[in-house]
Design a protein around this motif. Structure first.
Motif, short mmCIF file in Angstrom:
data_model
loop_
_atom_site.label_atom_id
_atom_site.label_comp_id
_atom_site.label_asym_id
_atom_site.label_seq_id
_atom_site.Cartn_x
_atom_site.Cartn_y
_atom_site.Cartn_z
N PHE A 56 8.70 -8.87 72.66
CA PHE A 56 8.07 -8.59 73.95
C PHE A 56 8.49 -7.25 74.54
CE2 PHE A 56 6.72 -13.01 74.01
CZ PHE A 56 5.44 -12.85 74.49
N LYS A 57 9.61 -6.71 74.12
CA LYS A 57 9.99 -5.38 74.61
C LYS A 57 8.96 -4.37 74.15
CE LYS A 57 13.72 -2.18 75.17
NZ LYS A 57 15.15 -2.01 75.20
N HIS A 58 8.62 -4.42 72.88
CA HIS A 58 7.61 -3.53 72.32
C HIS A 58 6.24 -3.81 72.94
CE1 HIS A 58 5.44 -1.14 69.39
NE2 HIS A 58 4.69 -2.18 69.11
N LEU A 59 5.89 -5.08 73.09
CA LEU A 59 4.60 -5.45 73.68
C LEU A 59 4.48 -4.96 75.11
CD1 LEU A 59 4.01 -9.08 72.38
CD2 LEU A 59 2.63 -7.07 71.90
N ASN A 60 5.53 -5.11 75.90
CA ASN A 60 5.48 -4.65 77.29
C ASN A 60 5.29 -3.14 77.37
OD1 ASN A 60 5.62 -7.09 78.65
ND2 ASN A 60 7.84 -7.10 78.71
N LYS A 61 5.98 -2.41 76.52
CA LYS A 61 5.83 -0.94 76.52
C LYS A 61 4.40 -0.57 76.15
CE LYS A 61 7.89 3.33 74.93
NZ LYS A 61 7.63 3.97 76.18
N LYS A 62 3.88 -1.19 75.10
CA LYS A 62 2.51 -0.90 74.70
C LYS A 62 1.51 -1.31 75.77
CE LYS A 62 1.01 -0.90 70.66
NZ LYS A 62 0.67 -0.56 69.31
N ALA A 63 1.74 -2.43 76.43
CA ALA A 63 0.85 -2.91 77.49
C ALA A 63 0.84 -1.94 78.67
CB ALA A 63 1.28 -4.30 77.96
N PHE A 64 1.99 -1.43 79.03
CA PHE A 64 2.09 -0.47 80.13
C PHE A 64 1.29 0.80 79.79
CE2 PHE A 64 4.49 2.81 82.56
CZ PHE A 64 4.25 2.32 83.82
N GLU A 65 1.47 1.31 78.59
CA GLU A 65 0.74 2.50 78.15
C GLU A 65 -0.77 2.22 78.07
OE1 GLU A 65 2.00 5.56 77.83
OE2 GLU A 65 3.90 4.70 78.49
N LEU A 66 -1.13 1.06 77.59
CA LEU A 66 -2.54 0.68 77.49
C LEU A 66 -3.19 0.62 78.86
CD1 LEU A 66 -4.85 -0.20 75.64
CD2 LEU A 66 -3.98 -2.52 75.79
N GLY A 67 -2.47 0.09 79.83
CA GLY A 67 -2.99 0.03 81.20
C GLY A 67 -3.25 1.42 81.76
N LYS A 68 -2.33 2.34 81.52
CA LYS A 68 -2.52 3.72 81.99
C LYS A 68 -3.75 4.34 81.32
CE LYS A 68 1.49 5.44 81.03
NZ LYS A 68 2.69 6.27 80.97
N LYS A 69 -3.89 4.09 80.04
CA LYS A 69 -5.03 4.63 79.30
C LYS A 69 -6.35 4.05 79.81
CE LYS A 69 -6.91 4.97 74.67
NZ LYS A 69 -6.93 4.37 73.34
N LEU A 70 -6.37 2.75 80.05
CA LEU A 70 -7.59 2.10 80.56
C LEU A 70 -8.00 2.68 81.91
CD1 LEU A 70 -7.12 -1.70 79.80
CD2 LEU A 70 -8.98 -0.26 79.02
N ALA A 71 -7.03 2.87 82.76
CA ALA A 71 -7.34 3.41 84.10
C ALA A 71 -7.95 4.80 83.97
CB ALA A 71 -6.08 3.47 84.96
N LYS A 72 -7.42 5.61 83.09
CA LYS A 72 -7.96 6.96 82.91
C LYS A 72 -9.38 6.92 82.36
CE LYS A 72 -3.50 9.12 82.43
NZ LYS A 72 -2.49 9.63 81.54
N GLU A 73 -9.62 5.99 81.44
CA GLU A 73 -10.96 5.86 80.84
C GLU A 73 -11.98 5.37 81.87
OE1 GLU A 73 -10.49 3.24 77.53
OE2 GLU A 73 -9.46 4.75 76.32
N VAL A 74 -11.58 4.43 82.69
CA VAL A 74 -12.50 3.82 83.64
C VAL A 74 -12.73 4.69 84.88
CG1 VAL A 74 -12.82 1.83 85.18
CG2 VAL A 74 -12.00 1.48 82.86
N TYR A 75 -11.68 5.37 85.34
CA TYR A 75 -11.77 6.05 86.63
C TYR A 75 -11.79 7.57 86.56
CZ TYR A 75 -11.23 1.45 88.46
OH TYR A 75 -11.43 0.14 88.74
N ARG A 76 -11.89 8.12 85.40
CA ARG A 76 -11.94 9.59 85.34
C ARG A 76 -13.06 10.06 84.49
NH1 ARG A 76 -5.74 10.23 85.83
NH2 ARG A 76 -5.69 9.53 87.95
#
Length: 76
Positions: A56-76
């Motif tokens: 879950f340490k790796h999953l949480n890090k990837k999830a955090f990065e994925l969320g940032k990427k999604l926001a950029k894709e959706v809102y920019r």
């Protein structure tokens, strides 16, 4: 902040980390808190879970990065 956090987490990582995907997206959009601080806080809050489920340490890090990427894709 409407982003497909649950479905994305389920398809790409694990449905249990959808909240971390949302956190990454919110922080990417608001810029209120530095990423490093949040990453450290996530690690602190999940220390016990990481002992029994270290993946879950790796999953949480990837999830955090994925969320940032999604926001950029959706809102920019």
């Amino acid at each position: 902040l409407p982003i497909p956090a649950t479905s994305t987490a389920s398809q790409k990582l694990d449905p249990k980390v959808f909240n971390i995907v949302l956190l990454g997206a919110i922080l990417a959009e608001t810029g209120l808190i530095k990423d490093k601080f949040i990453e450290n806080e996530i690690d602190k809050n999940f220390t016990e879970k990481y002992k029994t489920k270290p993946q879950f340490k790796h999953l949480n890090k990837k999830a955090f990065e994925l969320g940032k990427k999604l926001a950029k894709e959706v809102y920019r």
